[in-house]
Design a protein around this motif. Structure first.
Motif, PDB file in Angstrom:
ATOM      1  N   ALA A  32       0.845  -1.202   0.000  1.00 42.49           N
ATOM      2  CA  ALA A  32       0.000   0.000   0.000  1.00 42.49           C
ATOM      3  C   ALA A  32       0.878   1.249   0.000  1.00 42.49           C
ATOM      4  O   ALA A  32       0.540   2.263  -0.614  1.00 42.49           O
ATOM      5  N   ALA A  33       2.041   1.174   0.667  1.00 39.67           N
ATOM      6  CA  ALA A  33       2.963   2.323   0.686  1.00 39.67           C
ATOM      7  C   ALA A  33       3.523   2.580  -0.717  1.00 39.67           C
ATOM      8  O   ALA A  33       3.722   3.735  -1.112  1.00 39.67           O
ATOM      9  N   ASP A  34       3.801   1.512  -1.473  1.00 40.31           N
ATOM     10  CA  ASP A  34       4.279   1.678  -2.855  1.00 40.31           C
ATOM     11  C   ASP A  34       3.219   2.382  -3.696  1.00 40.31           C
ATOM     12  O   ASP A  34       3.530   3.258  -4.507  1.00 40.31           O
ATOM     13  N   ILE A  35       1.965   1.971  -3.520  1.00 44.03           N
ATOM     14  CA  ILE A  35       0.866   2.575  -4.293  1.00 44.03           C
ATOM     15  C   ILE A  35       0.718   4.049  -3.916  1.00 44.03           C
ATOM     16  O   ILE A  35       0.549   4.915  -4.780  1.00 44.03           O
ATOM     17  N   ALA A  36       0.833   4.347  -2.600  1.00 47.11           N
ATOM     18  CA  ALA A  36       0.756   5.746  -2.154  1.00 47.11           C
ATOM     19  C   ALA A  36       1.921   6.557  -2.714  1.00 47.11           C
ATOM     20  O   ALA A  36       1.759   7.724  -3.114  1.00 47.11           O
ATOM     21  N   ALA A  37       3.112   5.942  -2.775  1.00 48.71           N
ATOM     22  CA  ALA A  37       4.283   6.644  -3.315  1.00 48.71           C
ATOM     23  C   ALA A  37       4.083   6.936  -4.806  1.00 48.71           C
ATOM     24  O   ALA A  37       4.462   8.007  -5.296  1.00 48.71           O
ATOM     25  N   PHE A  38       3.471   6.003  -5.521  1.00 47.93           N
ATOM     26  CA  PHE A  38       3.232   6.238  -6.947  1.00 47.93           C
ATOM     27  C   PHE A  38       2.163   7.316  -7.148  1.00 47.93           C
ATOM     28  O   PHE A  38       2.218   8.070  -8.117  1.00 47.93           O
ATOM     29  N   ASP A  55      -1.624  11.053  -9.445  1.00 45.31           N
ATOM     30  CA  ASP A  55      -2.933  10.398  -9.465  1.00 45.31           C
ATOM     31  C   ASP A  55      -3.304   9.913  -8.058  1.00 45.31           C
ATOM     32  O   ASP A  55      -2.976   8.801  -7.660  1.00 45.31           O
ATOM     33  N   HIS A  56      -4.017  10.785  -7.333  1.00 45.92           N
ATOM     34  CA  HIS A  56      -4.455  10.480  -5.970  1.00 45.92           C
ATOM     35  C   HIS A  56      -5.903  10.007  -5.955  1.00 45.92           C
ATOM     36  O   HIS A  56      -6.623  10.209  -4.978  1.00 45.92           O
ATOM     37  N   ASP A  57      -6.349   9.397  -7.041  1.00 48.06           N
ATOM     38  CA  ASP A  57      -7.732   8.912  -7.081  1.00 48.06           C
ATOM     39  C   ASP A  57      -7.990   8.054  -5.839  1.00 48.06           C
ATOM     40  O   ASP A  57      -7.152   7.228  -5.457  1.00 48.06           O
ATOM     41  N   PRO A  58      -9.163   8.261  -5.196  1.00 46.88           N
ATOM     42  CA  PRO A  58      -9.405   7.539  -3.931  1.00 46.88           C
ATOM     43  C   PRO A  58      -9.389   6.015  -4.073  1.00 46.88           C
ATOM     44  O   PRO A  58      -9.110   5.323  -3.084  1.00 46.88           O
ATOM     45  N   VAL A  59      -9.639   5.505  -5.283  1.00 45.98           N
ATOM     46  CA  VAL A  59      -9.587   4.044  -5.440  1.00 45.98           C
ATOM     47  C   VAL A  59      -8.161   3.524  -5.201  1.00 45.98           C
ATOM     48  O   VAL A  59      -7.948   2.339  -4.926  1.00 45.98           O
ATOM     49  N   HIS A  60      -7.158   4.437  -5.295  1.00 44.93           N
ATOM     50  CA  HIS A  60      -5.757   4.057  -5.084  1.00 44.93           C
ATOM     51  C   HIS A  60      -5.233   4.410  -3.692  1.00 44.93           C
ATOM     52  O   HIS A  60      -4.218   3.855  -3.269  1.00 44.93           O
ATOM     53  N   VAL A  61      -5.896   5.369  -3.009  1.00 48.45           N
ATOM     54  CA  VAL A  61      -5.290   5.858  -1.760  1.00 48.45           C
ATOM     55  C   VAL A  61      -6.245   5.914  -0.564  1.00 48.45           C
ATOM     56  O   VAL A  61      -5.790   6.163   0.560  1.00 48.45           O
ATOM     57  N   ASP A  62      -7.540   5.679  -0.772  1.00 48.13           N
ATOM     58  CA  ASP A  62      -8.500   5.835   0.327  1.00 48.13           C
ATOM     59  C   ASP A  62      -9.198   4.495   0.572  1.00 48.13           C
ATOM     60  O   ASP A  62     -10.102   4.104  -0.177  1.00 48.13           O
ATOM     61  N   ALA A  63      -8.765   3.804   1.623  1.00 47.89           N
ATOM     62  CA  ALA A  63      -9.259   2.444   1.875  1.00 47.89           C
ATOM     63  C   ALA A  63     -10.769   2.431   2.108  1.00 47.89           C
ATOM     64  O   ALA A  63     -11.470   1.514   1.648  1.00 47.89           O
ATOM     65  N   ALA A 123     -12.424   2.933  -1.246  1.00 48.58           N
ATOM     66  CA  ALA A 123     -12.212   1.753  -2.091  1.00 48.58           C
ATOM     67  C   ALA A 123     -13.098   0.586  -1.659  1.00 48.58           C
ATOM     68  O   ALA A 123     -13.537  -0.224  -2.480  1.00 48.58           O
ATOM     69  N   SER A 124     -13.404   0.522  -0.358  1.00 46.02           N
ATOM     70  CA  SER A 124     -14.234  -0.586   0.140  1.00 46.02           C
ATOM     71  C   SER A 124     -15.659  -0.502  -0.411  1.00 46.02           C
ATOM     72  O   SER A 124     -16.376  -1.506  -0.420  1.00 46.02           O
ATOM     73  N   ARG A 125     -16.061   0.701  -0.875  1.00 47.75           N
ATOM     74  CA  ARG A 125     -17.418   0.861  -1.405  1.00 47.75           C
ATOM     75  C   ARG A 125     -17.470   0.712  -2.924  1.00 47.75           C
ATOM     76  O   ARG A 125     -18.527   0.866  -3.534  1.00 47.75           O
TER      77      ARG A 125
END
Lengths: 148, 148
Positions: B22-28, B34-42, B45-47
């Motif tokens: 998850a840290a790698d994805i946040a770093a990317f 691209d801070h789209d919530p599907v990539h950074v907001d658990a 993303a759960s919804r």
């Protein structure tokens, strides 16, 4: 998948600007595992055809990820019941090298909208500060619905 | 370009394994913008249809950058006078989502060698720890010679 209204239109545009630093390129080498000297070793890179460090193609594509997400957000904000996700890329070409410090602009223009399939095709490109095209291609967004 | 011996053969393979956290994805998200919530907001993303955070496609493509560089290095070590660079990708498809913690394997298999043009085409894929294909496509390497 049974289709999905995208609420997007042919000709809609998104644009995102970013300058990739040598530190960004080094950080992507860590993330991806690609420590090729053309990306991380200035002395080595100076002896290549490019003469200096170049960015990874996948890092440059990352800027397009941002423009695709800008489109996705619009679709959701306009009421689409699906989750738009990146389905793929067609005929991506890296037409010029991207160097550290280049002021890049990523551009995304919707070329086809297919609500019956829940899909769009878009022209994507990345240009540098001199207006030269570094990347061209096509991106596909697909709308996925949560299981009933 | 006047062609270039690549010293690579049809059927040659390269493979690279990496687990994206998850840290790698946040770093990317930081690198790409691209801070789209599907990539950074658990919670967000759960919804979605996926139920949890997914990796950016361009980050997954980064693993292929590593396998392409493994091939480039072989070419140079075998005596190619050119610099192999990524020329592009054809028909990339993200066939399954990649989740944080997935143990990924990137595979690169050369399918065509064209020394007259200084070019190879290769099948690329990324599979997860369950052996499911998450990405398939074609990568093109092109050999560039330093200006005379």
């Amino acid at each position: 998948m049974t289709g999905c209204p995208t609420f997007l239109s042919v000709g809609e545009r998104a644009e995102f600007g970013r300058t990739l630093s040598a530190a960004d390129i080094a950080a992507f080498a860590e993330l991806s595992g690609d420590h090729d000297p053309v990306h991380v070793d200035a002395a080595f890179a100076s002896r290549t055809a490019f003469g200096r460090i170049i960015a990874h193609g996948a890092l440059v594509m990352g800027l397009l990820s941002t423009t695709a997400s800008m489109m996705s957000r619009r679709s959701v904000e306009r009421g689409s019941p699906g989750t738009p996700v990146s389905a793929g890329y067609d005929r991506i070409r890296f037409t010029r090298p991207v160097f550290a410090g280049d002021a890049l602009t990523a551009r995304y223009v919707i070329e086809e909208v297919d609500d019956a399939r829940g899909r769009t095709r878009s022209r994507v490109e990345v240009v540098n500060g001199a207006g030269e095209t570094c990347l061209v291609g096509t991106h596909i967004l697909a709308w996925v619905r949560a299981p009933a």
